[in-house]
Design a protein around this motif. Structure first.
Motif, mmCIF file in Angstrom:
data_model
loop_
_atom_site.group_PDB
_atom_site.id
_atom_site.type_symbol
_atom_site.label_atom_id
_atom_site.label_comp_id
_atom_site.label_asym_id
_atom_site.label_seq_id
_atom_site.Cartn_x
_atom_site.Cartn_y
_atom_site.Cartn_z
ATOM 1 N N GLU A 87 0.804 -1.224 0.000
ATOM 2 C CA GLU A 87 0.000 0.000 0.000
ATOM 3 C C GLU A 87 0.841 1.279 0.000
ATOM 4 O O GLU A 87 0.563 2.192 -0.770
ATOM 5 N N PRO A 88 1.877 1.406 0.822
ATOM 6 C CA PRO A 88 2.723 2.606 0.716
ATOM 7 C C PRO A 88 3.386 2.727 -0.664
ATOM 8 O O PRO A 88 3.483 3.817 -1.215
ATOM 9 N N LEU A 89 3.817 1.578 -1.206
ATOM 10 C CA LEU A 89 4.440 1.600 -2.530
ATOM 11 C C LEU A 89 3.452 2.068 -3.592
ATOM 12 O O LEU A 89 3.828 2.787 -4.521
ATOM 13 N N ARG A 90 2.217 1.687 -3.452
ATOM 14 C CA ARG A 90 1.171 2.105 -4.389
ATOM 15 C C ARG A 90 1.095 3.632 -4.465
ATOM 16 O O ARG A 90 0.781 4.209 -5.490
ATOM 17 N N HIS A 91 1.426 4.275 -3.350
ATOM 18 C CA HIS A 91 1.374 5.747 -3.263
ATOM 19 C C HIS A 91 2.759 6.379 -3.410
ATOM 20 O O HIS A 91 2.950 7.547 -3.081
ATOM 21 N N GLY A 92 3.732 5.574 -3.855
ATOM 22 C CA GLY A 92 5.065 6.093 -4.135
ATOM 23 C C GLY A 92 5.972 6.232 -2.933
ATOM 24 O O GLY A 92 7.032 6.850 -3.017
ATOM 25 N N ASP A 93 5.597 5.639 -1.808
ATOM 26 C CA ASP A 93 6.376 5.770 -0.576
ATOM 27 C C ASP A 93 7.135 4.475 -0.291
ATOM 28 O O ASP A 93 6.547 3.402 -0.179
ATOM 29 N N CYS A 94 8.448 4.589 -0.155
ATOM 30 C CA CYS A 94 9.305 3.427 0.084
ATOM 31 C C CYS A 94 9.952 3.479 1.474
ATOM 32 O O CYS A 94 10.602 2.534 1.902
ATOM 33 N N ASP A 95 9.763 4.579 2.178
ATOM 34 C CA ASP A 95 10.439 4.789 3.464
ATOM 35 C C ASP A 95 9.994 3.788 4.522
ATOM 36 O O ASP A 95 8.805 3.562 4.738
ATOM 37 N N GLY A 96 10.978 3.189 5.182
ATOM 38 C CA GLY A 96 10.723 2.310 6.311
ATOM 39 C C GLY A 96 10.237 0.912 5.949
ATOM 40 O O GLY A 96 9.928 0.114 6.839
ATOM 41 N N LEU A 97 10.161 0.600 4.665
ATOM 42 C CA LEU A 97 9.592 -0.685 4.275
ATOM 43 C C LEU A 97 10.560 -1.852 4.429
ATOM 44 O O LEU A 97 10.123 -3.003 4.479
ATOM 45 N N LEU A 98 11.842 -1.571 4.537
ATOM 46 C CA LEU A 98 12.795 -2.669 4.770
ATOM 47 C C LEU A 98 12.548 -3.344 6.114
ATOM 48 O O LEU A 98 12.790 -4.548 6.261
ATOM 49 N N ALA A 99 12.042 -2.604 7.074
ATOM 50 C CA ALA A 99 11.712 -3.207 8.372
ATOM 51 C C ALA A 99 10.595 -4.235 8.201
ATOM 52 O O ALA A 99 10.630 -5.312 8.807
ATOM 53 N N TYR A 100 9.607 -3.911 7.367
ATOM 54 C CA TYR A 100 8.550 -4.877 7.079
ATOM 55 C C TYR A 100 9.105 -6.055 6.291
ATOM 56 O O TYR A 100 8.678 -7.192 6.479
ATOM 57 N N TYR A 101 10.054 -5.786 5.420
ATOM 58 C CA TYR A 101 10.651 -6.878 4.655
ATOM 59 C C TYR A 101 11.380 -7.847 5.599
ATOM 60 O O TYR A 101 11.327 -9.056 5.408
ATOM 61 N N ASP A 102 12.039 -7.312 6.614
ATOM 62 C CA ASP A 102 12.706 -8.174 7.597
ATOM 63 C C ASP A 102 11.689 -9.104 8.270
ATOM 64 O O ASP A 102 11.965 -10.288 8.474
ATOM 65 N N LEU A 103 10.523 -8.561 8.616
ATOM 66 C CA LEU A 103 9.457 -9.395 9.195
ATOM 67 C C LEU A 103 8.998 -10.450 8.192
ATOM 68 O O LEU A 103 8.756 -11.602 8.555
ATOM 69 N N LEU A 104 8.881 -10.032 6.938
ATOM 70 C CA LEU A 104 8.469 -10.944 5.880
ATOM 71 C C LEU A 104 9.461 -12.098 5.742
ATOM 72 O O LEU A 104 9.069 -13.260 5.657
ATOM 73 N N GLU A 105 10.745 -11.778 5.757
ATOM 74 C CA GLU A 105 11.786 -12.813 5.641
ATOM 75 C C GLU A 105 11.717 -13.806 6.798
ATOM 76 O O GLU A 105 11.840 -15.014 6.591
ATOM 77 N N LYS A 106 11.517 -13.311 8.003
ATOM 78 C CA LYS A 106 11.433 -14.194 9.173
ATOM 79 C C LYS A 106 10.223 -15.115 9.085
ATOM 80 O O LYS A 106 10.310 -16.313 9.361
ATOM 81 N N GLU A 107 9.095 -14.549 8.677
ATOM 82 C CA GLU A 107 7.880 -15.351 8.556
ATOM 83 C C GLU A 107 8.005 -16.340 7.395
ATOM 84 O O GLU A 107 7.576 -17.485 7.510
ATOM 85 N N LEU A 108 8.605 -15.917 6.318
ATOM 86 C CA LEU A 108 8.824 -16.811 5.185
ATOM 87 C C LEU A 108 9.709 -17.988 5.588
ATOM 88 O O LEU A 108 9.419 -19.140 5.229
ATOM 89 N N LYS A 109 10.742 -17.733 6.338
ATOM 90 C CA LYS A 109 11.620 -18.814 6.801
ATOM 91 C C LYS A 109 10.848 -19.785 7.688
ATOM 92 O O LYS A 109 10.971 -21.006 7.546
ATOM 93 N N ARG A 110 10.037 -19.250 8.587
ATOM 94 C CA ARG A 110 9.236 -20.099 9.477
ATOM 95 C C ARG A 110 8.319 -21.016 8.657
ATOM 96 O O ARG A 110 8.255 -22.229 8.886
#
Length: 118
Positions: A87-110
């Motif tokens: 959703e932030p990317l849809r509006h052109g905002d990329c700030d702070g999304l790497l933190a969400y990606y870190d959560l995504l990676e952890k959940e993906l590994k699980r």
């Protein structure tokens, strides 16, 4: 049906079990094949690289694609994180999304670890 791939959805705490079974016409072989493709899709790495480069357009394409795949496969925990990225990317905002990606990676590994038992 004790080692049914549908039990995988229970093991990962999916909230979309019945809908997912219906979506795949209760075909376990087909579901497992799609699930494997989803969990190991190169778009996960593409998303990470795009976020690191702050390439909003490419990151959005990857996140949106992954969001659809995870939704179709009943991977609700991954879907929920991807929604927070998309959703932030849809509006052109990329700030702070790497933190969400870190959560995504952890959940993906699980989830991949659980999948490896099926």
């Amino acid at each position: 049906m004790e080692n049914s791939i549908w039990n995988f959805l229970v093991d990962i705490n999916s909230i979309d079990i019945q809908d997912t079974k219906e979506r795949f016409l209760e075909n376990e072989t087909f579901f497992k094949s799609c699930l494997e493709k989803c969990l190991f899709d190169s778009e996960f790495e593409n998303l990470k690289v795009s976020l690191q480069k702050q390439d909003v357009s490419s990151a959005f394409e990857s996140a949106h694609s992954l969001k659809g795949m995870t939704s179709n496969c009943g991977l609700t925990s991954l879907y929920d994180i991807l929604l927070k990225i998309t959703e932030p990317l849809r509006h052109g905002d990329c700030d702070g999304l790497l933190a969400y990606y870190d959560l995504l990676e952890k959940e993906l590994k699980r989830i991949r670890d659980i999948f490896s038992t099926y």
